[in-house]
Design a protein around this motif. Structure first.
Motif, short mmCIF file in Angstrom:
data_model
loop_
_atom_site.label_atom_id
_atom_site.label_comp_id
_atom_site.label_asym_id
_atom_site.label_seq_id
_atom_site.Cartn_x
_atom_site.Cartn_y
_atom_site.Cartn_z
N GLY A 124 93.50 78.80 12.20
CA GLY A 124 93.72 79.76 11.12
C GLY A 124 92.96 81.06 11.32
N GLY A 125 92.64 81.70 10.20
CA GLY A 125 91.89 82.94 10.24
C GLY A 125 92.71 84.14 10.69
N GLY A 126 94.03 84.11 10.48
CA GLY A 126 94.85 85.26 10.83
C GLY A 126 94.56 86.44 9.92
N ALA A 127 94.81 87.64 10.41
CA ALA A 127 94.53 88.86 9.63
C ALA A 127 95.64 89.11 8.62
N VAL A 128 95.89 88.12 7.79
CA VAL A 128 96.95 88.22 6.79
C VAL A 128 96.53 89.10 5.62
N LEU A 129 95.24 89.08 5.29
CA LEU A 129 94.73 89.88 4.19
C LEU A 129 94.03 91.15 4.67
N ASP A 163 94.31 86.56 15.34
CA ASP A 163 95.64 87.16 15.46
C ASP A 163 96.11 87.61 14.07
N ILE A 164 97.41 87.81 13.90
CA ILE A 164 97.93 88.32 12.63
C ILE A 164 99.00 87.41 12.04
N VAL A 165 99.18 86.23 12.62
CA VAL A 165 100.28 85.36 12.21
C VAL A 165 99.79 84.18 11.37
N PRO A 166 100.62 83.71 10.44
CA PRO A 166 100.32 82.46 9.73
C PRO A 166 100.61 81.27 10.65
#
Length: 214
Positions: A124-129, A163-166
């Motif tokens: 986890g830890g994607g740059a979603v927020l 990364d930037i993905v879920p």
């Protein structure tokens, strides 16, 4: 595409889990995997000795999958905040990432796992927020979970962080398999909206004593 145990890469919804996972509302039968499964939602953890598959959906959140390979006892948690810095003033940091880790590890030991045998896989830890007023929660989660496990001397056998993905994670605590699917970028907005709702919810929760059970 599913990735099997990816190598390490760079970097109250909260409620107490019942000892009997068979009563958990997120339990279901997954035809694709021919396995009983348990969904792990934000702010939850599962520790079990059963032959089940633990499933979660991650954006900026992180899940640590920890097991004792000798006993087959393992579990998964799911947390959005590494500490209280993004929460309401006066909250104890132990109510978030560190508490989610501590509670799950203690439950594994209670069920018969041995601390010296524990091993971890983290996701986890994607740059979603990223770019929102909450800061880069995903990056902070990645840094936190790796530092926590290093401090506890629990080896990290595999990780897929950043990364930037879920991601969707399926974890089999009995044998340690972890399957990770990086979801299409089109799913990012839906995952982000869900995490923002959850983040706002826990920011507004009143402090209830010195601890809050996940």
């Amino acid at each position: 595409m599913w990735a099997n145990d990816l190598p390490t890469r760079a970097l109250k919804r909260s409620r107490q889990r019942k000892d009997d996972d068979s009563e958990h509302a997120g339990r279901y039968y997954d035809n694709r995997f021919d396995a009983m499964a348990v969904k792990v939602a934000p702010g939850e953890f599962v520790a079990t000795g059963e032959d089940v598959m633990l499933v979660t959906l991650l954006g900026s959140c992180v899940s640590a999958c920890i097991r004792d390979p000798r006993s087959g006892i393992g579990g998964m948690n799911h947390f959005l905040l590494p500490d209280a810095g993004l929460s309401a003033p006066g909250n104890d940091s132990a109510r978030y990432g560190s508490y989610a880790m501590e509670m799950m590890i203690n439950e594994l030991l209670k069920r018969g796992a041995r601390r010296e045998h524990l091993e971890a896989k983290v996701f986890g830890g994607g740059a979603v927020l990223a770019g929102m007023k909450f800061g880069n929660v995903g990056e902070r989660n990645c840094e936190f979970v790796l530092r926590y496990l290093q401090d506890e001397r629990i080896p990290v056998l595999a990780a897929d962080l950043g990364d930037i993905v879920p991601r969707r994670v399926h974890y089999f605590p009995r044998d340690g398999r972890a399957l990770v699917r990086r979801l299409p970028i089109t799913d990012r907005e839906a995952v982000r909206d869900e995490e923002v709702r959850y983040l706002k919810q826990i920011r507004q929760q009143p402090k209830a004593g010195s601890v809050e059970l996940f």
